[in-house]
Design a protein around this motif. Structure first.
Motif, PDB file in Angstrom:
ATOM      1  N   ILE A  97      13.143  -7.538 160.708  1.00  0.00           N
ATOM      2  CA  ILE A  97      14.313  -8.387 160.495  1.00  0.00           C
ATOM      3  C   ILE A  97      13.888  -9.608 159.692  1.00  0.00           C
ATOM      4  CG2 ILE A  97      16.153  -9.717 161.577  1.00  0.00           C
ATOM      5  CD1 ILE A  97      15.902  -7.945 164.035  1.00  0.00           C
ATOM      6  N   THR A  98      14.435  -9.733 158.490  1.00  0.00           N
ATOM      7  CA  THR A  98      14.170 -10.881 157.629  1.00  0.00           C
ATOM      8  C   THR A  98      15.340 -11.843 157.720  1.00  0.00           C
ATOM      9  OG1 THR A  98      12.872  -9.525 156.101  1.00  0.00           O
ATOM     10  CG2 THR A  98      13.690 -11.626 155.268  1.00  0.00           C
ATOM     11  N   THR A  99      15.070 -13.088 158.076  1.00  0.00           N
ATOM     12  CA  THR A  99      16.143 -14.051 158.310  1.00  0.00           C
ATOM     13  C   THR A  99      16.251 -15.066 157.176  1.00  0.00           C
ATOM     14  OG1 THR A  99      14.678 -15.531 159.556  1.00  0.00           O
ATOM     15  CG2 THR A  99      15.894 -13.871 160.804  1.00  0.00           C
ATOM     16  N   ARG A 100      17.437 -15.593 157.014  1.00  0.00           N
ATOM     17  CA  ARG A 100      17.711 -16.720 156.135  1.00  0.00           C
ATOM     18  C   ARG A 100      18.636 -17.679 156.878  1.00  0.00           C
ATOM     19  NH1 ARG A 100      13.981 -15.215 153.823  1.00  0.00           N
ATOM     20  NH2 ARG A 100      13.616 -14.994 151.580  1.00  0.00           N
ATOM     21  N   GLU A 101      18.425 -18.992 156.662  1.00  0.00           N
ATOM     22  CA  GLU A 101      19.176 -20.002 157.403  1.00  0.00           C
ATOM     23  C   GLU A 101      20.227 -20.703 156.547  1.00  0.00           C
ATOM     24  OE1 GLU A 101      15.370 -20.767 157.326  1.00  0.00           O
ATOM     25  OE2 GLU A 101      15.561 -18.838 158.347  1.00  0.00           O
ATOM     26  N   LEU A 102      20.461 -20.247 155.329  1.00  0.00           N
ATOM     27  CA  LEU A 102      21.372 -20.933 154.417  1.00  0.00           C
ATOM     28  C   LEU A 102      22.829 -20.803 154.847  1.00  0.00           C
ATOM     29  CD1 LEU A 102      18.858 -19.864 152.484  1.00  0.00           C
ATOM     30  CD2 LEU A 102      20.340 -20.733 150.697  1.00  0.00           C
ATOM     31  N   ALA A 103      23.599 -21.824 154.474  1.00  0.00           N
ATOM     32  CA  ALA A 103      25.050 -21.756 154.557  1.00  0.00           C
ATOM     33  C   ALA A 103      25.606 -21.611 153.139  1.00  0.00           C
ATOM     34  CB  ALA A 103      25.597 -23.016 155.223  1.00  0.00           C
ATOM     35  N   GLY A 104      26.917 -21.446 153.029  1.00  0.00           N
ATOM     36  CA  GLY A 104      27.535 -21.353 151.717  1.00  0.00           C
ATOM     37  C   GLY A 104      27.743 -19.925 151.263  1.00  0.00           C
ATOM     38  N   ARG A 105      28.023 -19.767 149.981  1.00  0.00           N
ATOM     39  CA  ARG A 105      28.342 -18.457 149.416  1.00  0.00           C
ATOM     40  C   ARG A 105      27.097 -17.845 148.783  1.00  0.00           C
ATOM     41  NH1 ARG A 105      32.268 -19.806 145.138  1.00  0.00           N
ATOM     42  NH2 ARG A 105      32.618 -17.557 144.974  1.00  0.00           N
ATOM     43  N   ILE A 106      26.766 -16.644 149.239  1.00  0.00           N
ATOM     44  CA  ILE A 106      25.570 -15.939 148.772  1.00  0.00           C
ATOM     45  C   ILE A 106      25.981 -14.564 148.249  1.00  0.00           C
ATOM     46  CG2 ILE A 106      23.267 -15.109 149.371  1.00  0.00           C
ATOM     47  CD1 ILE A 106      23.549 -18.100 149.722  1.00  0.00           C
ATOM     48  N   GLN A 107      25.430 -14.186 147.108  1.00  0.00           N
ATOM     49  CA  GLN A 107      25.735 -12.881 146.513  1.00  0.00           C
ATOM     50  C   GLN A 107      24.443 -12.096 146.301  1.00  0.00           C
ATOM     51  OE1 GLN A 107      26.524 -12.057 142.108  1.00  0.00           O
ATOM     52  NE2 GLN A 107      28.621 -12.163 142.893  1.00  0.00           N
ATOM     53  N   ASP A 109       5.887   5.640 160.219  1.00  0.00           N
ATOM     54  CA  ASP A 109       6.902   6.388 159.465  1.00  0.00           C
ATOM     55  C   ASP A 109       8.319   6.129 159.979  1.00  0.00           C
ATOM     56  OD1 ASP A 109       6.372   7.590 161.895  1.00  0.00           O
ATOM     57  OD2 ASP A 109       6.684   9.632 161.149  1.00  0.00           O
ATOM     58  N   THR A 110       8.470   5.182 160.908  1.00  0.00           N
ATOM     59  CA  THR A 110       9.797   4.893 161.472  1.00  0.00           C
ATOM     60  C   THR A 110      10.309   3.510 161.076  1.00  0.00           C
ATOM     61  OG1 THR A 110       8.993   3.882 163.542  1.00  0.00           O
ATOM     62  CG2 THR A 110       9.143   6.299 163.470  1.00  0.00           C
ATOM     63  N   ILE A 111       9.583   2.803 160.232  1.00  0.00           N
ATOM     64  CA  ILE A 111       9.911   1.407 159.919  1.00  0.00           C
ATOM     65  C   ILE A 111      11.151   1.318 159.025  1.00  0.00           C
ATOM     66  CG2 ILE A 111       9.082  -0.712 158.841  1.00  0.00           C
ATOM     67  CD1 ILE A 111       6.232   0.195 159.502  1.00  0.00           C
ATOM     68  N   GLU A 112      12.054   0.457 159.413  1.00  0.00           N
ATOM     69  CA  GLU A 112      13.232   0.149 158.609  1.00  0.00           C
ATOM     70  C   GLU A 112      13.333  -1.363 158.451  1.00  0.00           C
ATOM     71  OE1 GLU A 112      16.834   2.538 159.431  1.00  0.00           O
ATOM     72  OE2 GLU A 112      15.704   3.326 161.137  1.00  0.00           O
ATOM     73  N   GLY A 113      14.204  -1.818 157.542  1.00  0.00           N
ATOM     74  CA  GLY A 113      14.348  -3.247 157.293  1.00  0.00           C
ATOM     75  C   GLY A 113      15.788  -3.681 157.272  1.00  0.00           C
ATOM     76  N   LEU A 114      15.995  -4.945 157.615  1.00  0.00           N
ATOM     77  CA  LEU A 114      17.344  -5.512 157.668  1.00  0.00           C
ATOM     78  C   LEU A 114      17.252  -6.997 157.360  1.00  0.00           C
ATOM     79  CD1 LEU A 114      20.060  -4.836 160.322  1.00  0.00           C
ATOM     80  CD2 LEU A 114      19.298  -7.182 159.980  1.00  0.00           C
ATOM     81  N   ILE A 115      18.249  -7.523 156.652  1.00  0.00           N
ATOM     82  CA  ILE A 115      18.309  -8.937 156.302  1.00  0.00           C
ATOM     83  C   ILE A 115      19.501  -9.559 157.015  1.00  0.00           C
ATOM     84  CG2 ILE A 115      18.603 -10.610 154.422  1.00  0.00           C
ATOM     85  CD1 ILE A 115      17.432  -8.376 152.566  1.00  0.00           C
ATOM     86  N   VAL A 116      19.266 -10.660 157.718  1.00  0.00           N
ATOM     87  CA  VAL A 116      20.353 -11.301 158.451  1.00  0.00           C
ATOM     88  C   VAL A 116      20.381 -12.793 158.130  1.00  0.00           C
ATOM     89  CG1 VAL A 116      18.870 -11.548 160.497  1.00  0.00           C
ATOM     90  CG2 VAL A 116      21.335 -11.801 160.729  1.00  0.00           C
ATOM     91  N   PHE A 117      21.575 -13.310 157.838  1.00  0.00           N
ATOM     92  CA  PHE A 117      21.800 -14.731 157.628  1.00  0.00           C
ATOM     93  C   PHE A 117      22.295 -15.318 158.944  1.00  0.00           C
ATOM     94  CE2 PHE A 117      21.442 -13.254 153.404  1.00  0.00           C
ATOM     95  CZ  PHE A 117      21.124 -14.334 152.603  1.00  0.00           C
ATOM     96  N   VAL A 118      21.494 -16.188 159.541  1.00  0.00           N
ATOM     97  CA  VAL A 118      21.765 -16.651 160.908  1.00  0.00           C
ATOM     98  C   VAL A 118      22.681 -17.866 160.951  1.00  0.00           C
ATOM     99  CG1 VAL A 118      19.614 -15.703 161.815  1.00  0.00           C
ATOM    100  CG2 VAL A 118      19.630 -18.034 160.908  1.00  0.00           C
ATOM    101  N   ASN A 119      22.955 -18.481 159.810  1.00  0.00           N
ATOM    102  CA  ASN A 119      23.877 -19.614 159.779  1.00  0.00           C
ATOM    103  C   ASN A 119      25.312 -19.088 159.780  1.00  0.00           C
ATOM    104  OD1 ASN A 119      25.461 -21.937 159.002  1.00  0.00           O
ATOM    105  ND2 ASN A 119      23.569 -22.861 158.244  1.00  0.00           N
TER     106      ASN A 119
END
Length: 254
Positions: free
Chosen positions: A113-123, A174-184
């Motif tokens: 799980i890769t996190t980002r703490e930014l607010a606002g509009r992200i594309q 061989d089971t690793i997956e990834g996900l990106i989550v914005f926590v703000n």
């Protein structure tokens, strides 16, 4: 859900952020003093740039490691309804250019799980990320959490975890997956195209459930992985978090 937290890593980053801020301020004030002496003018500009970079890096680090709740605490709160078959590991001792910061281990495999703490509009469009906020807002939030490239970072974290498991002769590579989550909670995501799942914090529980229930790791294998990822001098856990339902029942009977 069980949680493992490397408190030592957190405290180290907190100390580094304070040192960067102090060093930055000293350089900034020092450059002002140096401008009083014409022969030191070039050096003053060099010290000024160094101070600005150090102070900005310290502000970004402070926002991540000293602001409460931290990303790891927000993930705990969001995913605590998961049962004890799930173990969330924060800041394991894994080396590499992109060391994974949050790893969810469950019978279906491992999720970085890769996190980002930014607010606002992200594309996001493929591997290209953009902030859609106006320039003035970006200037005011310059010292805040950076956007960077979460896709590249998450893919790098998955590779680092895979290398770690293979070096330790552990299952699950061989089971690793990834996900990106914005926590703000004030973020607005515009996902045009992405090879990785990109969600807000509110969408995270559903994204985890969507991974499926196929058993790819047995209980013994899970414990071996969790034990290996829990090494360190100041590691807490695994600690079972009470679900909100259990807390509500306890509050009603109190």
């Amino acid at each position: 859900m069980r949680v493992v937290r490397n408190v030592g890593t957190i405290k180290t980053h907190q100390r580094v952020s304070r040192l960067l801020l102090v060093a930055g301020l000293l350089c900034l004030f020092g450059s002002i003093v140096m401008t009083l002496y014409p022969q030191l003018l070039i050096g003053a500009y060099i010290v000024l740039i160094a101070g600005f970079l150090s102070f900005n890096a310290g502000m970004q680090s402070w926002a991540k490691w000293n602001h409460r709740p931290r990303p790891d605490e927000l993930l705990d709160s969001t995913l605590r309804r998961l049962n004890d078959r799930y173990t969330l590991i924060h800041y394991p001792n894994i080396s590499g250019r992109f060391p994974p910061e949050h790893i969810l281990v469950w019978p279906g495999g491992l999720l970085v799980i890769t996190t980002r703490e930014l607010a606002g509009r992200i594309q996001v469009n493929g591997k290209r990320w953009r902030r859609l906020d106006n320039l003035l807002l970006r200037i005011f939030t310059f010292g805040g959490p950076p956007l960077g490239n979460p896709t590249v970072e998450c893919l790098g974290q998955q590779e680092a975890l895979k290398s770690f498991l293979e070096q330790q002769d552990l299952p699950g590579a061989d089971t690793i997956e990834g996900l990106i989550v914005f926590v703000n909670d004030r973020v607005e995501l515009q996902v045009i195209q992405s090879e990785l799942t990109v969600v807000t914090r509110k969408e995270l529980p559903d994204a985890v459930r969507a991974l499926g229930n196929e058993r790819r790791l047995h209980a013994k294998e899970i414990e071996e992985i969790v034990t290996a990822l829990s090494q360190g001098e100041a590691v807490e856990g695994p600690i079972a978090l009470p679900t909100r339902i259990a807390e509500e029942k306890k509050a009603r009977t109190a």
